[in-house]
Design a protein around this motif. Structure first.
Motif, PDB file in Angstrom:
ATOM      1  N   UNK A 132       0.799  -1.228   0.000  1.00 21.68           N
ATOM      2  CA  UNK A 132       0.000   0.000   0.000  1.00 21.68           C
ATOM      3  C   UNK A 132       0.838   1.287   0.000  1.00 21.68           C
ATOM      4  N   UNK A 133       1.904   1.370   0.809  1.00 26.20           N
ATOM      5  CA  UNK A 133       2.677   2.625   0.832  1.00 26.20           C
ATOM      6  C   UNK A 133       3.310   2.979  -0.518  1.00 26.20           C
ATOM      7  N   UNK A 134       3.463   1.992  -1.400  1.00 27.69           N
ATOM      8  CA  UNK A 134       4.108   2.248  -2.682  1.00 27.69           C
ATOM      9  C   UNK A 134       3.104   2.506  -3.812  1.00 27.69           C
ATOM     10  N   UNK A 135       1.824   2.317  -3.538  1.00 25.02           N
ATOM     11  CA  UNK A 135       0.827   2.494  -4.585  1.00 25.02           C
ATOM     12  C   UNK A 135       0.400   3.954  -4.685  1.00 25.02           C
ATOM     13  N   UNK A 136      -0.178   4.293  -5.813  1.00 32.02           N
ATOM     14  CA  UNK A 136      -0.741   5.637  -6.006  1.00 32.02           C
ATOM     15  C   UNK A 136      -1.775   5.882  -4.911  1.00 32.02           C
ATOM     16  N   UNK A 137      -1.776   7.092  -4.341  1.00 32.81           N
ATOM     17  CA  UNK A 137      -2.512   7.371  -3.105  1.00 32.81           C
ATOM     18  C   UNK A 137      -3.993   7.017  -3.174  1.00 32.81           C
ATOM     19  N   UNK A 138      -4.698   7.470  -4.214  1.00 26.93           N
ATOM     20  CA  UNK A 138      -6.139   7.213  -4.306  1.00 26.93           C
ATOM     21  C   UNK A 138      -6.429   5.726  -4.471  1.00 26.93           C
ATOM     22  N   UNK A 139      -5.604   5.055  -5.280  1.00 26.98           N
ATOM     23  CA  UNK A 139      -5.789   3.618  -5.479  1.00 26.98           C
ATOM     24  C   UNK A 139      -5.531   2.865  -4.180  1.00 26.98           C
ATOM     25  N   UNK A 140      -4.501   3.281  -3.450  1.00 25.51           N
ATOM     26  CA  UNK A 140      -4.183   2.631  -2.178  1.00 25.51           C
ATOM     27  C   UNK A 140      -5.331   2.771  -1.195  1.00 25.51           C
ATOM     28  N   UNK A 141      -5.942   3.955  -1.156  1.00 24.27           N
ATOM     29  CA  UNK A 141      -7.062   4.164  -0.231  1.00 24.27           C
ATOM     30  C   UNK A 141      -8.283   3.342  -0.637  1.00 24.27           C
ATOM     31  N   UNK A 142      -8.517   3.236  -1.952  1.00 19.40           N
ATOM     32  CA  UNK A 142      -9.641   2.423  -2.426  1.00 19.40           C
ATOM     33  C   UNK A 142      -9.450   0.955  -2.034  1.00 19.40           C
ATOM     34  N   UNK A 143      -8.235   0.455  -2.177  1.00 20.14           N
ATOM     35  CA  UNK A 143      -7.959  -0.941  -1.826  1.00 20.14           C
ATOM     36  C   UNK A 143      -7.986  -1.144  -0.310  1.00 20.14           C
ATOM     37  N   UNK A 144      -7.500  -0.156   0.436  1.00 15.04           N
ATOM     38  CA  UNK A 144      -7.506  -0.262   1.899  1.00 15.04           C
ATOM     39  C   UNK A 144      -8.951  -0.356   2.417  1.00 15.04           C
ATOM     40  N   UNK A 145      -9.804   0.505   1.898  1.00 22.93           N
ATOM     41  CA  UNK A 145     -11.189   0.482   2.358  1.00 22.93           C
ATOM     42  C   UNK A 145     -11.919  -0.770   1.868  1.00 22.93           C
ATOM     43  N   UNK A 146     -11.596  -1.232   0.686  1.00 25.89           N
ATOM     44  CA  UNK A 146     -12.185  -2.483   0.195  1.00 25.89           C
ATOM     45  C   UNK A 146     -11.805  -3.640   1.099  1.00 25.89           C
ATOM     46  N   UNK A 147     -10.567  -3.613   1.569  1.00 25.89           N
ATOM     47  CA  UNK A 147     -10.094  -4.646   2.490  1.00 25.89           C
ATOM     48  C   UNK A 147     -10.908  -4.611   3.784  1.00 25.89           C
ATOM     49  N   UNK A 148     -11.156  -3.414   4.318  1.00 27.42           N
ATOM     50  CA  UNK A 148     -11.965  -3.279   5.525  1.00 27.42           C
ATOM     51  C   UNK A 148     -13.386  -3.774   5.286  1.00 27.42           C
ATOM     52  N   UNK A 149     -13.905  -3.496   4.106  1.00 25.19           N
ATOM     53  CA  UNK A 149     -15.291  -3.863   3.776  1.00 25.19           C
ATOM     54  C   UNK A 149     -15.477  -5.362   3.600  1.00 25.19           C
ATOM     55  N   UNK A 150     -14.400  -6.101   3.404  1.00 22.74           N
ATOM     56  CA  UNK A 150     -14.510  -7.557   3.292  1.00 22.74           C
ATOM     57  C   UNK A 150     -14.178  -8.249   4.617  1.00 22.74           C
ATOM     58  N   UNK A 151     -13.991  -7.468   5.681  1.00 23.30           N
ATOM     59  CA  UNK A 151     -13.677  -8.060   6.983  1.00 23.30           C
ATOM     60  C   UNK A 151     -14.916  -8.729   7.563  1.00 23.30           C
ATOM     61  N   UNK A 152     -14.735  -9.421   8.670  1.00 27.38           N
ATOM     62  CA  UNK A 152     -15.860 -10.129   9.285  1.00 27.38           C
ATOM     63  C   UNK A 152     -16.858  -9.172   9.937  1.00 27.38           C
ATOM     64  N   UNK A 153     -16.452  -7.934  10.181  1.00 30.61           N
ATOM     65  CA  UNK A 153     -17.352  -6.949  10.771  1.00 30.61           C
ATOM     66  C   UNK A 153     -18.025  -6.143   9.671  1.00 30.61           C
ATOM     67  N   UNK A 154     -19.322  -6.369   9.477  1.00 36.97           N
ATOM     68  CA  UNK A 154     -20.051  -5.656   8.430  1.00 36.97           C
ATOM     69  C   UNK A 154     -20.113  -4.162   8.712  1.00 36.97           C
ATOM     70  N   UNK A 155     -19.974  -3.790   9.985  1.00 32.76           N
ATOM     71  CA  UNK A 155     -20.159  -2.391  10.367  1.00 32.76           C
ATOM     72  C   UNK A 155     -18.828  -1.703  10.689  1.00 32.76           C
ATOM     73  N   UNK A 156     -17.757  -2.227  10.131  1.00 29.39           N
ATOM     74  CA  UNK A 156     -16.424  -1.662  10.323  1.00 29.39           C
ATOM     75  C   UNK A 156     -16.428  -0.158  10.025  1.00 29.39           C
ATOM     76  N   UNK A 157     -15.831   0.610  10.934  1.00 26.05           N
ATOM     77  CA  UNK A 157     -15.733   2.057  10.754  1.00 26.05           C
ATOM     78  C   UNK A 157     -14.677   2.360   9.699  1.00 26.05           C
ATOM     79  N   UNK A 158     -15.081   3.030   8.625  1.00 20.56           N
ATOM     80  CA  UNK A 158     -14.160   3.338   7.532  1.00 20.56           C
ATOM     81  C   UNK A 158     -13.538   4.719   7.676  1.00 20.56           C
ATOM     82  N   UNK A 159     -14.042   5.520   8.586  1.00 19.37           N
ATOM     83  CA  UNK A 159     -13.537   6.879   8.730  1.00 19.37           C
ATOM     84  C   UNK A 159     -12.104   6.865   9.240  1.00 19.37           C
TER      85      UNK A 159
END
Length: 460
Positions: A343-370
């Protein structure tokens, strides 16, 4: 691309990255293939869950109910995925997700509230209905103790201790309760401050010291039922009122389960829509799972307003997607496992999109994305801060307990005791506590209930 070939491609790419070959180009490829993996997995899962939701809605329509705001919002979001820039709808989807999350927090608080009254009624039942039994306290303590240590796994043992402690009669002073809580909080000293704050927050929420936003307004019917239970004088409870309250609890439980089931499904759907929107600008089409287009076609049909959704018309889609979700997830796991490294080496917006996608696939459906893109400096939990947190917590318990009946205080204390880390220092201390709690209870009705509940736990 066929799933097995896609996984092979992903493994080759990760090998190249690990060997530092053509790093800049391979990082771009990693972005494209990982975005595609998130997108395919979310799209396949979404097609199946959205079909389930539309079936539920059609059943409700047949019963004379109307589609609500969330239903229309989800349908609009699904349709927007076919546009050229689905990412432009991200904020609307976030708002919908926040709305569902707020509702679920309120529903969880009401569940805690009514469960604590159920705890009381269960212990009144035998006395009111004349079903009191003679309980051998030594034997019950021995059975509970033997059950706890019939497994050698420490985590299982601790879980069993908590399960038994939650059901034992609460016969301790308020100060002893605070001492146990204090010991639990002290365990966090020197660790991360956020960890102790999270623990105290969970205690506050379970004990209803902190109520979520919208608690009094989102569900007016539950608020009215809460007032009914708040008005009960348990020491004067008779059979007629007991029957009325238990009937009401059964109705409320079924109603809240239905609401929670729908919101859990809605949140899973919304999370997958958000993943598709977040990753859309970064997906490398050549790396898309072949099943993703089948899922997209199914979604187009399901989202039609006039769709009656006869199951047989969609069989061809879901037969084609059989096993596809598992395949897509397996591919995602290959790429997701090293996501944090790259992630630290990826383009900033793409890295954030992938980071949040990762959170959204976690076992907690209500994971705080903020704040997912903010690196938080670890702050240690020092003694002074811990003492301040404890002091405020105990002050708030004092204020809450002042307005509660003896039975309500005990039910809340029992709930909290089931949450704290195991507070015993030896096996002997555990058995002594079991026996102490039983022997200091002079209520035969409660002992009857406790005996039945604990033996049900032991039987599994």
């Amino acid at each position: 691309m066929e799933a097995k070939k896609l996984r092979k491609e992903a493994k080759v790419l990760l090998t190249d990255l690990s060997a530092d070959r053509d790093r800049e180009e391979n990082l771009k490829r990693y972005t494209g293939i990982t975005a595609a993996a998130f997108s395919a997995y979310a799209g396949i899962k979404l097609s199946m869950n959205y079909f389930t939701l539309r079936e539920m809605e059609q059943e409700a329509l047949l019963q004379g109910e109307e589609r609500d705001e969330d239903s229309w919002a989800v349908q609009s979001a699904v349709k927007s995925l076919e546009g050229e820039h689905p990412e432009q709808e991200i904020e609307k989807t976030r708002e919908l997700r926040d709305r569902i999350t707020t509702r679920m927090k309120v529903l969880t608080a009401y569940t805690d509230f009514f469960e604590q009254h159920e705890y009381i009624l269960n212990r009144k039942e035998a006395g009111i209905l004349g079903n009191v039994e003679q309980v051998s306290l030594e034997q019950l303590a021995d059975e509970a103790f033997a059950y706890v240590f019939s497994d050698q796994d420490k985590m299982v043992v601790n879980a069993r201790i908590k399960a038994i402690v939650e059901q034992l009669p609460v016969r301790m002073t308020k100060q002893r309760f605070y001492d146990i809580l204090s010991q639990a909080i002290e365990l966090y000293k020197g660790g991360e401050l956020k960890s102790v704050q999270d623990f105290i927050r969970s205690v506050r929420e379970s004990a209803l010291l902190t109520l979520p936003e919208g608690f009094d307004t989102i569900y007016p019917d539950l608020s009215a039922s809460r007032e009914l239970f708040d008005s009960v004088t348990y020491k004067d409870l008779d059979e007629k009122e007991y029957q009325h309250l238990t009937t009401e609890l059964d109705r409320l439980t079924e109603d809240m389960e239905q609401r929670a089931t729908r919101d859990l499904l809605l949140q899973e759907i919304v999370n997958d829509i958000l993943i598709l929107q977040l990753t859309a600008p970064y997906v490398a089409a050549e790396y898309m799972d072949d099943h993703a287009e089948v899922a997209a076609e199914a979604l187009r049909e399901i989202a039609k307003e006039e769709a009656e959704l006869p199951a047989e018309d969609f069989d061809r889609y879901f037969l084609a997607l059989e096993g596809a979700q598992e395949d897509a997830y397996e591919t995602l796991l290959v790429l997701e496992g090293c996501l944090e490294d790259y992630l630290p080496e990826l383009e900033e917006d793409a890295a954030e999109a992938l980071r949040q996608s990762d959170l959204l696939t976690s076992t907690s459906l209500f994971m705080d994305l903020k704040g997912a893109d903010i690196t938080v400096v670890e702050t240690k939990a020092e003694e002074g801060e811990i003492e301040t947190l404890k002091s405020k917590l105990f002050e708030d318990f004092d204020a809450a307990f002042a307005g509660l009946s003896k039975e309500e205080k005990r039910s809340r204390m029992a709930k909290v005791l089931s949450m704290v880390p195991v507070f015993f220092n030896s096996r002997d201390e555990i058995r002594e506590y079991f026996l102490y709690a039983l022997e200091n209870c002079r209520d035969d009705s409660e002992l009857t209930a406790v005996s039945q509940i604990i033996r049900d736990i032991i039987r599994g």
